[in-house]
Design an enzyme around this catalytic site. Structure first.
Site, mmCIF file in Angstrom:
data_model
loop_
_atom_site.group_PDB
_atom_site.id
_atom_site.type_symbol
_atom_site.label_atom_id
_atom_site.label_comp_id
_atom_site.label_asym_id
_atom_site.label_seq_id
_atom_site.Cartn_x
_atom_site.Cartn_y
_atom_site.Cartn_z
ATOM 1 C CE1 TYR A 123 -4.030 -1.908 -0.038
ATOM 2 C CE2 TYR A 123 -2.845 -3.304 1.509
ATOM 3 C CZ TYR A 123 -3.906 -3.107 0.646
ATOM 4 O OH TYR A 123 -4.837 -4.096 0.463
ATOM 5 C CG PHE A 409 -10.047 -1.702 11.049
ATOM 6 C CD1 PHE A 409 -10.061 -1.456 9.686
ATOM 7 C CD2 PHE A 409 -8.953 -1.277 11.792
ATOM 8 C CE1 PHE A 409 -9.014 -0.780 9.065
ATOM 9 C CE2 PHE A 409 -7.899 -0.599 11.188
ATOM 10 C CZ PHE A 409 -7.934 -0.360 9.816
#
Length: 409
Positions: A123, A409
């Site tokens: 990323y 998450f």
């Protein structure tokens, strides 16, 4: 066929969820976990890469608020479930998904995007910088003692069923707000997250157990954990695995760790995600026997540089012009003047000469106060233009304690 990235058709949610499971190993989710994710995932925030009617790529965001230096909480797009079908790799689908996802976060007016990475090399090219780390411990509790700070002997401990103790544990968690950047404010539904306990994830250990710490009749801390019985020819060598721990003060924290390291028939305490500056490291008698290991945690990306930098406070007065490069979200590129201190900050575009040059990735890495701009400069990733500006900015960005993401998450 052309691949089109768009908001998920709610009727396709089951196919979307199956696509996510396939990318992450193909094992169907435990029903308890599936029920939780079904509750907190907002279908309107899911994106899919469609090839015709088939879903070949996925991503979505949770609308969460992350604690930033100064104790405030900033609305954030918490990105998860990013994946591309193995049959469709190297076709630019991931880039298209991230393009659509960050555009959506910007349109929503969120200054930050965050994620955790299954593979840390992915990323950075989309502007995400490593902002938090996590410490894993494997403590030889048969040989390591925990020194409890003064007042620890006044703390009383008692077992309480996990569900029964849930609300008071949440109160302790809430009282810690403002103490460490990187934590999330509990959004509705997320209070269930620390209670999830699928049997398939225990590796033979017990169901979750909870011990509450009290003083003067008030609950002042808690610990949730598993125990796994292990025996060999020499006797018991059980394992304690920490889930999470919360305490109002150092004495309570030390008392809870002393308890974990003293459970009968056990000789190892494992903790998979602790802050890198965990106070426990100063309480143990032999840090070498704690098997400390550091890995990456949360990656942060400013989606709106001005709003993000103005949303936190700074440890020392700062007045610096950043020359920001951002190849993926060009609206951030250019010069930004940041002026702030411990009370607040403003950040706006400027034509003034640059003091420090960096990319949005390094800005994200330093945003929560973890990696310093000075250390990133030593790696050749930040460049000082005005002499003295780097030190000023680096001191201002850092925080008294390391940022930390306590759960995924």
């Amino acid at each position: 066929m052309t691949v089109d990235v768009r908001v998920l058709d709610p009727a396709d949610f089951d196919e979307w969820y199956t696509a996510v499971e396939r990318v992450f190993g193909g094992v169907p989710e435990d029903p308890e976990l599936e029920s939780f994710w079904d509750t907190v995932i907002d279908r309107k925030r899911c994106l899919a890469a469609y090839e015709g009617a088939r879903i070949v790529g996925t991503t979505q965001t949770f609308a969460l608020s992350v604690e930033v230096p100064g104790g405030g909480f900033v609305p954030t797009g918490a990105i998860s479930a990013v994946g591309v079908a193995a049959t469709h790799r190297r076709r630019g689908i991931l880039r298209s998904l991230m393009r659509a996802q960050l555009d959506a976060v910007r349109e929503e007016g969120l200054p930050l995007a965050v994620l955790t990475a299954s593979e840390p090399g992915i990323y950075g090219r989309f502007g995400f910088g490593l902002a938090t780390q996590q410490l894993a411990l494997e403590i030889d509790s048969s040989r390591v003692r925990v020194e409890v700070p003064e007042g620890g002997d006044e703390v009383t401990l008692r077992y309480v069923p996990v569900a029964e103790a849930a609300s008071v544990c949440e109160e302790v968690y809430g009282r810690a707000a403002g103490t460490r950047a990187g934590r999330f404010l509990r959004a509705p539904g997320w209070e269930r997250h620390p209670l999830l306990d699928p049997a398939g994830s225990r590796d033979g250990a017990s169901p979750a157990q909870c011990v509450l710490a009290s003083r003067g009749g008030e609950v002042v801390g808690y610990v949730r954990f598993h125990t796994k019985p292990v025996w060999d020819a020499a006797g018991p060598k059980g394992i304690v695995t920490l889930r999470d721990i919360g305490a109002d003060d150092p004495a309570v924290y030390g008392a809870l760790w002393r308890f974990l390291c003293g459970i009968d028939l056990t000789s190892t305490v494992k903790a998979g995600n602790r802050p890198v500056d965990d106070p426990l490291l100063h309480l143990v008698s032999d840090v070498r026997r704690c098997g400390a290991r550091v890995r990456d945690g949360m990656y942060v990306r400013p989606v709106d540089v001005g709003a993000a930098l103005a949303s936190r406070t700074y440890s020392a007065p700062v007045d610096v012009v950043f020359e920001v490069s951002d190849a993926f979200c060009g609206w951030n590129a250019g010069r930004w003047r940041l002026s702030g201190d411990t009370k607040g900050a403003v950040c706006s575009r400027t034509t003034d000469a640059a003091d420090v040059a960096l990319s949005v990735r390094e800005l994200g890495a330093a945003y929560l106060g973890g990696p310093s701009l000075g250390s990133l400069a030593a790696a050749g990733q930040v460049r000082e233009v005005r002499e003295g500006a780097l030190r000023e900015a680096s001191v201002a960005f850092t925080t008294p304690v390391a940022p930390w993401l306590p759960h995924g998450f």
